[in-house]
Motif scaffolding. Structure first.
Motif, PDB file in Angstrom:
ATOM      1  N   GLY A   1      25.854 -32.493  21.801  1.00 56.61           N
ATOM      2  CA  GLY A   1      26.735 -33.299  22.641  1.00 56.61           C
ATOM      3  C   GLY A   1      26.947 -32.670  24.007  1.00 56.61           C
ATOM      4  N   GLY A   2      27.024 -31.347  24.030  1.00 53.21           N
ATOM      5  CA  GLY A   2      27.193 -30.647  25.310  1.00 53.21           C
ATOM      6  C   GLY A   2      26.002 -30.861  26.213  1.00 53.21           C
ATOM      7  N   GLY A   3      24.808 -30.893  25.593  1.00 58.51           N
ATOM      8  CA  GLY A   3      23.595 -31.136  26.375  1.00 58.51           C
ATOM      9  C   GLY A   3      23.524 -32.580  26.855  1.00 58.51           C
ATOM     10  N   LEU A   4      23.857 -33.516  25.975  1.00 59.55           N
ATOM     11  CA  LEU A   4      23.808 -34.938  26.347  1.00 59.55           C
ATOM     12  C   LEU A   4      24.831 -35.242  27.437  1.00 59.55           C
ATOM     13  CD1 LEU A   4      23.477 -36.556  22.789  1.00 59.55           C
ATOM     14  CD2 LEU A   4      21.713 -36.536  24.578  1.00 59.55           C
ATOM     15  N   SER A   5      25.974 -34.589  27.347  1.00 62.47           N
ATOM     16  CA  SER A   5      27.024 -34.800  28.345  1.00 62.47           C
ATOM     17  C   SER A   5      26.563 -34.271  29.708  1.00 62.47           C
ATOM     18  CB  SER A   5      28.284 -34.079  27.883  1.00 62.47           C
ATOM     19  OG  SER A   5      29.154 -33.841  28.951  1.00 62.47           O
TER      20      SER A   5
ATOM     21  N   LYS B   1      22.334 -15.495  22.619  1.00 59.63           N
ATOM     22  CA  LYS B   1      21.383 -14.381  22.690  1.00 59.63           C
ATOM     23  C   LYS B   1      19.988 -14.839  23.113  1.00 59.63           C
ATOM     24  CE  LYS B   1      23.423 -11.413  19.149  1.00 59.63           C
ATOM     25  NZ  LYS B   1      23.484  -9.990  19.408  1.00 59.63           N
ATOM     26  N   ASN B   2      19.606 -16.007  22.676  1.00 57.76           N
ATOM     27  CA  ASN B   2      18.289 -16.540  23.026  1.00 57.76           C
ATOM     28  C   ASN B   2      18.479 -17.894  23.712  1.00 57.76           C
ATOM     29  OD1 ASN B   2      15.868 -14.867  21.969  1.00 57.76           O
ATOM     30  ND2 ASN B   2      17.378 -14.751  20.342  1.00 57.76           N
ATOM     31  N   ALA B   3      19.256 -17.867  24.782  1.00 60.64           N
ATOM     32  CA  ALA B   3      19.686 -19.110  25.434  1.00 60.64           C
ATOM     33  C   ALA B   3      18.506 -19.966  25.887  1.00 60.64           C
ATOM     34  CB  ALA B   3      20.593 -18.786  26.610  1.00 60.64           C
ATOM     35  N   ASP B   4      17.437 -19.336  26.368  1.00 60.55           N
ATOM     36  CA  ASP B   4      16.319 -20.132  26.888  1.00 60.55           C
ATOM     37  C   ASP B   4      15.589 -20.871  25.775  1.00 60.55           C
ATOM     38  OD1 ASP B   4      16.048 -19.206  29.896  1.00 60.55           O
ATOM     39  OD2 ASP B   4      16.535 -17.456  28.680  1.00 60.55           O
ATOM     40  N   THR B   5      15.306 -20.165  24.686  1.00 61.64           N
ATOM     41  CA  THR B   5      14.631 -20.816  23.563  1.00 61.64           C
ATOM     42  C   THR B   5      15.534 -21.896  22.968  1.00 61.64           C
ATOM     43  OG1 THR B   5      13.570 -18.699  23.119  1.00 61.64           O
ATOM     44  CG2 THR B   5      13.368 -20.366  21.428  1.00 61.64           C
ATOM     45  N   SER B   6      16.807 -21.600  22.870  1.00 58.23           N
ATOM     46  CA  SER B   6      17.767 -22.569  22.343  1.00 58.23           C
ATOM     47  C   SER B   6      17.762 -23.842  23.195  1.00 58.23           C
ATOM     48  CB  SER B   6      19.163 -21.936  22.329  1.00 58.23           C
ATOM     49  OG  SER B   6      20.147 -22.899  22.043  1.00 58.23           O
ATOM     50  N   THR B   7      17.739 -23.662  24.509  1.00 62.52           N
ATOM     51  CA  THR B   7      17.736 -24.828  25.401  1.00 62.52           C
ATOM     52  C   THR B   7      16.446 -25.626  25.259  1.00 62.52           C
ATOM     53  OG1 THR B   7      19.086 -23.556  26.936  1.00 62.52           O
ATOM     54  CG2 THR B   7      18.066 -25.550  27.802  1.00 62.52           C
ATOM     55  N   ALA B   8      15.327 -24.928  25.064  1.00 60.43           N
ATOM     56  CA  ALA B   8      14.047 -25.629  24.885  1.00 60.43           C
ATOM     57  C   ALA B   8      14.098 -26.495  23.628  1.00 60.43           C
ATOM     58  CB  ALA B   8      12.902 -24.624  24.794  1.00 60.43           C
ATOM     59  N   MET B   9      14.691 -25.966  22.567  1.00 61.62           N
ATOM     60  CA  MET B   9      14.793 -26.733  21.324  1.00 61.62           C
ATOM     61  C   MET B   9      15.752 -27.909  21.508  1.00 61.62           C
ATOM     62  SD  MET B   9      14.861 -23.388  18.873  1.00 61.62           S
ATOM     63  CE  MET B   9      15.224 -24.173  17.321  1.00 61.62           C
TER      64      MET B   9
ATOM     65  N   THR C   1      26.965 -22.536  29.081  1.00 57.97           N
ATOM     66  CA  THR C   1      27.272 -23.596  30.046  1.00 57.97           C
ATOM     67  C   THR C   1      26.169 -23.842  31.073  1.00 57.97           C
ATOM     68  OG1 THR C   1      28.524 -21.995  31.341  1.00 57.97           O
ATOM     69  CG2 THR C   1      29.775 -23.401  29.846  1.00 57.97           C
ATOM     70  N   ARG C   2      25.129 -22.997  31.071  1.00 60.34           N
ATOM     71  CA  ARG C   2      24.014 -23.287  31.981  1.00 60.34           C
ATOM     72  C   ARG C   2      23.391 -24.638  31.668  1.00 60.34           C
ATOM     73  NH1 ARG C   2      22.388 -17.937  32.570  1.00 60.34           N
ATOM     74  NH2 ARG C   2      21.260 -17.946  30.613  1.00 60.34           N
ATOM     75  N   ALA C   3      23.290 -24.957  30.371  1.00 60.02           N
ATOM     76  CA  ALA C   3      22.586 -26.192  30.001  1.00 60.02           C
ATOM     77  C   ALA C   3      23.456 -27.193  29.256  1.00 60.02           C
ATOM     78  CB  ALA C   3      21.367 -25.854  29.150  1.00 60.02           C
ATOM     79  N   ARG C   4      24.671 -26.779  28.887  1.00 58.96           N
ATOM     80  CA  ARG C   4      25.478 -27.677  28.065  1.00 58.96           C
ATOM     81  C   ARG C   4      26.910 -27.670  28.572  1.00 58.96           C
ATOM     82  NH1 ARG C   4      23.540 -23.424  25.750  1.00 58.96           N
ATOM     83  NH2 ARG C   4      21.814 -23.524  24.272  1.00 58.96           N
ATOM     84  N   ASP C   5      27.591 -28.803  28.397  1.00 64.35           N
ATOM     85  CA  ASP C   5      29.011 -28.851  28.694  1.00 64.35           C
ATOM     86  C   ASP C   5      29.785 -28.305  27.508  1.00 64.35           C
ATOM     87  OD1 ASP C   5      28.818 -29.913  31.210  1.00 64.35           O
ATOM     88  OD2 ASP C   5      28.875 -32.000  30.521  1.00 64.35           O
ATOM     89  N   LEU C   6      30.984 -27.828  27.779  1.00 63.80           N
ATOM     90  CA  LEU C   6      31.866 -27.364  26.714  1.00 63.80           C
ATOM     91  C   LEU C   6      33.148 -28.185  26.834  1.00 63.80           C
ATOM     92  CD1 LEU C   6      31.742 -25.136  24.557  1.00 63.80           C
ATOM     93  CD2 LEU C   6      32.971 -23.666  26.134  1.00 63.80           C
ATOM     94  N   PRO C   7      33.562 -28.824  25.731  1.00 60.22           N
ATOM     95  CA  PRO C   7      34.754 -29.665  25.866  1.00 60.22           C
ATOM     96  C   PRO C   7      35.991 -28.836  26.180  1.00 60.22           C
ATOM     97  CG  PRO C   7      34.114 -29.484  23.564  1.00 60.22           C
ATOM     98  CD  PRO C   7      33.023 -28.833  24.364  1.00 60.22           C
ATOM     99  N   THR C   8      36.905 -29.436  26.874  1.00 54.48           N
ATOM    100  CA  THR C   8      38.190 -28.796  27.144  1.00 54.48           C
ATOM    101  C   THR C   8      38.924 -28.593  25.827  1.00 54.48           C
ATOM    102  OG1 THR C   8      38.323 -29.894  29.245  1.00 54.48           O
ATOM    103  CG2 THR C   8      40.389 -29.109  28.320  1.00 54.48           C
TER     104      THR C   8
ATOM    105  N   ALA D   1      31.086 -25.935  34.723  1.00 55.73           N
ATOM    106  CA  ALA D   1      29.723 -25.578  34.297  1.00 55.73           C
ATOM    107  C   ALA D   1      29.405 -24.113  34.567  1.00 55.73           C
ATOM    108  CB  ALA D   1      28.711 -26.477  34.997  1.00 55.73           C
ATOM    109  N   ALA D   2      30.164 -23.479  35.432  1.00 60.71           N
ATOM    110  CA  ALA D   2      29.860 -22.089  35.769  1.00 60.71           C
ATOM    111  C   ALA D   2      30.925 -21.150  35.218  1.00 60.71           C
ATOM    112  CB  ALA D   2      29.754 -21.940  37.289  1.00 60.71           C
ATOM    113  N   LEU D   3      30.871 -20.914  33.917  1.00 57.75           N
ATOM    114  CA  LEU D   3      31.792 -19.945  33.318  1.00 57.75           C
ATOM    115  C   LEU D   3      31.175 -18.557  33.410  1.00 57.75           C
ATOM    116  CD1 LEU D   3      33.072 -21.735  30.080  1.00 57.75           C
ATOM    117  CD2 LEU D   3      34.278 -21.426  32.247  1.00 57.75           C
TER     118      LEU D   3
END
Ligand code: SF4
Lengths: 499, 265
Positions: free
Chosen positions: B219-223, B183-191, A476-483, A466-468
């Motif tokens: 999927g990355g967020g749900l995971s 580039k707009n990671a915070d807004t993207s995460t809010a959406m 990766t702060r909010a989402r996982d990235l698949p291997t 999670a910490a790339l």
């Protein structure tokens, strides 16, 4: 794009003046991502915006769906605007002739500074130290209230939402509903604190709030000697100005005072009276979601014994000619400021209007503001961050009543920004290297194999840590990235099919 | 029909099972699938980030790679949208008029998967079986640039065992937007947060779409939330049958295929 041949090849195009810095409200002080970050933390703001935009979206969709020829109307609106821009100079001169013939005076303002000076001098000449104002984007763009204040003249906003913003010492966050970021309870608090002699038992009932504002404003309308307005449209062939509104406060300003000063961007005109037919159908349905707006005020010059006896029209450039010179970007001048694109924009809905820094927020602001001010190559230029403040989802284009292709324009402006950069940024270096790799299949296969090395980082887990390091950390702060897989599809296919 | 498969750079590199599923599906429907080896990327990421000049050689490579193809299919709405709406314009702007013409001609022969199945092949029942509760997110470029409409839904409705549940506020953007997510990671995460809330409200096991990029984001967020709901590309669902192992099997919920990564654990 339509076949309008105003654009010259870049090399020959003279650099036209853009809106000057230090005056007016077209620039924020921080790039969009930073300003948005703060707004996103404000839970109340997000709740207010989410509720308001959802309601207005639904209303708009309903009244647009009931017009059987909406698509044709929209195309007519687009075509009229494109044709008008192609001969803007001629139409403007015609407008000046017609306004003058009907007893008005036309002033030409190159930029915000000139426009403010013209209006200040005109107000001074009347001897008034107070003006009432009709809601207007152009006067906010140039910072007219601030300029008048510096000259000792008080400008009173009379639009209910503008009044809320003015009394709250706030900034507007929407072009149609400037106080969209406020809810009823917040408005009650502002009124109770700022309106002299307001009923101490004021509640947040919308009707009670409106009545409080009405009492406050009535008195000012009756004593005002000068009014300042913007214009939604100007008809070149008749010299007619048009203001559309919902409250009637604009009508008061346009009819009661002795002197009327209208500040209008040069792109607001339409050639003929008949053209209004199209826009007066498109605008209210797109903006407030109404079939027709309650008040449409039209006037041409002065009429002895009826309404203002002195009329001044200030035609404002402030970077518009520079926008007109860009073959792709000029479409931004077709905007009729309905705000439909703001209301459907998922980025605006989360970040709110203030994050855009300019009086023009949302999708149209993201293409208009940076063009009016110009974008410097500097990475920290706030307006240069605006074209990137979009996912290019296309919702704005779909609802725009004059079919402005905002997503394509955003992409175009990103290109202009990148090409204006003086030095090679790390991003540019990375994209150039990647372009080279992607255009050579052999290098691309090697790079893909290198991506597979990410498997080491994962150590057998299905996702990467999670910490790339940056810039991947933003992901990766909010989402996982698949291997990354052991083998790409094209490699596997080639192996299986013996290529 | 001889169909050239454009895997797209993202699918090929990160989620190859989506391209595999597309190939399997087309073969099962009786078509001859070829995978031109010279392919890499359509150039969309460069164009949309402002590097339109740099995108020109990428477009040229794409046009070269698919020069001999009668018809090209890609499991990605946004790449096909870029091929249809950007490639020729970018080449023309750079003064490469020959390339622009070739790109335009190739664009006319290029299809997004659901459009190819429904409009060109005229099938909605592809013989798939997928006994799961599924919700569909209509990604923005498929929805507004390609206007795929309800074609993916027609295909999903014909899948045996599949329970399709409607996604609330389906048409709002998930917040991916290519480099916007960085580039707009915070807004993207809010959406993304709002999109995930809507997906989870359906109590679906799987969220599907026609774009691997948006699915990687959702999927990355749900995971990360360990939500138990995962994303599976439309092609994977359509490719899956109840044929015995050895045939293609889509990554099913809860049985996180190693390649797919975003598994719920
Ligand atoms: S760009 Fe179009 S939708 Fe947005 S405010 Fe202007 S006219 Fe309305």
């Amino acid at each position: 794009m339509t076949a309008v041949h105003l654009g010259m090849p870049k090399a020959q195009r003279p650099t036209l003046p853009t809106a000057p810095a230090g005056v007016g409200n077209l620039r924020g002080d921080r790039p969009f991502p930073a300003a948005a970050r703060d707004a996103l933390r404000d839970g109340q703001l997000r709740a207010n915006l989410g509720a308001a935009t959802t309601t207005i979206r639904g209303k708009r969709a309903g009244v647009v769906a009931e017009v059987p020829d909406w698509a044709q109307l929209r195309e007519a609106g687009r075509a009229i605007k494109a044709a008008t821009m192609a001969r803007l100079d001629e139409h403007l001169e015609e407008l000046e002739r017609q306004v003058t013939a009907r007893g008005g005076t036309v002033h030409w303002a190159r930029d915000a500074t000139e426009a403010n000076a013209i209006v200040t001098a005109l107000v001074r000449a009347t001897g008034a130290d107070e003006v009432v104002k009709v809601k207007s984007m152009a006067t906010q763009e140039i910072g007219l209230n601030e300029a008048l204040e510096a000259a000792g003249i008080t400008a009173l906003e009379t639009d209910l939402a503008e009044l809320i913003v003015q009394l709250g010492e706030d900034r507007p966050s929407h072009i149609l509903v400037p106080a969209i970021h406020r809810n009823r309870a917040e408005i009650r608090e502002i009124f109770a604190r700022t309106i002299p002699g307001v009923d101490p038992g004021l509640t947040d009932d919308p009707r009670r709030l409106a009545m409080a504002a009405r009492t406050h404003l009535r008195e000012r309308f009756l004593r005002a000697r000068v009014a300042v307005s913007g214009a939604n449209f100007a008809v070149a062939e008749t010299g007619t100005l048009a203001v559309v509104e919902s409250e009637g406060n604009g009508r008061m300003c346009l009819t009661l005072p002795q002197t009327l000063i209208t500040v209008m961007g040069i792109e607001k005109l339409v050639p003929t009276w008949r053209d209004l037919e199209v826009f007066l159908q498109l605008l209210p349905r797109s903006s407030t979601g109404e079939r027709m707006n309650p008040y449409t005020s039209l006037w041409a010059g002065v009429t002895p014994g009826d309404g203002p006896q002195e009329f001044h029209l200030v035609l404002l450039d402030n970077g518009r000619t520079a926008v007109l010179a860009d073959e792709v970007g000029r479409e931004a001048l077709h905007c009729i400021r309905c705000s439909a694109c703001l209301n459907v924009c998922p980025v605006y809905e989360r970040a709110g209007g203030h994050a855009y820094g300019s009086v023009y927020p949302g999708p149209i602001g993201a293409v208009l503001s940076p063009q009016l001010t110009g974008m410097s190559g500097d990475e920290n230029d706030p307006n240069a961050s605006l074209p990137y403040a979009s996912t290019l989802c296309g919702a704005c284009y779909d609802v725009c009543p004059v079919a402005i292709d905002i997503p394509s324009m955003l992409v175009h402006l990103r290109g202009e920004h990148v090409e204006a950069q003086q030095r090679t940024t790390p991003e540019a270096a990375a994209f150039r290297a990647l372009a080279r790799v992607m255009s050579h299949p052999r290098l691309w296969r090697l790079a893909q194999r290198a991506a597979g090395l990410g498997r080491f980082l994962a150590r057998g887990r299905p996702t990467l840590p999670a910490a790339l390091p940056p810039p991947a950390s933003a992901w990766t702060r909010a989402r996982d990235l698949p291997t990354p897989p052991r083998e790409t599809f094209t490699q596997a296919w080639a192996r299986e099919h013996g290529a | 029909m001889r169909v050239a498969l454009f895997a797209t750079c993202l699918v090929d590199t990160l989620v190859p099972q989506v391209a595999r599923a597309t190939a399997t599906l087309l073969q099962r429907l009786g078509h001859d699938v070829v995978v031109p080896a010279g392919q890499s990327c359509c150039g969309q990421m460069h164009v949309n980030t402002g590097y339109r000049r740099e995108a020109v050689p990428i477009v040229a490579n794409h046009v070269r790679a698919f020069a001999g193809a009668d018809v090209v299919v890609a499991p990605s709405g946004s790449c096909v949208a870029s091929i249809r709406h950007q490639q020729a314009a970018v080449a023309r702007r750079a003064g490469e008029h020959g390339l622009a013409e070739e790109a335009q001609a190739l664009a006319a022969r290029t299809y997004e998967l659901s459009q190819f199945l429904v409009d060109v092949l005229g099938v909605t029942d592809v013989g798939a079986s997928y006994p799961h509760r599924v919700t569909y997110h209509p990604t923005c470029h498929s929805l507004r640039l390609l206007r795929v409409g309800d074609r993916p839904l027609q295909l999903l409705r014909a899948v045996r065992g599949l329970e399709l549940v409607e996604l609330p506020r389906a048409e709002s953007c998930c917040g991916f937007g290519g480099t916007f997510a960085v580039k707009n990671a915070d807004t993207s995460t809010a959406m993304l947060t709002d999109k995930m809330a809507d997906v989870l409200a359906t109590r679906a096991e799987v969220c599907t779409a026609g774009d691997a990029s948006c699915l990687l984001h959702i999927g990355g967020g749900l995971s990360r939330l360990r939500s138990g709901t995962r994303t599976v590309h439309l092609a994977e669902i359509l490719a899956s049958t109840d044929a015995p192992p050895g045939q293609f099997r889509a990554s099913a919920p809860g049985r996180s295929a190693e390649l797919h990564g975003g598994g719920a654990r």
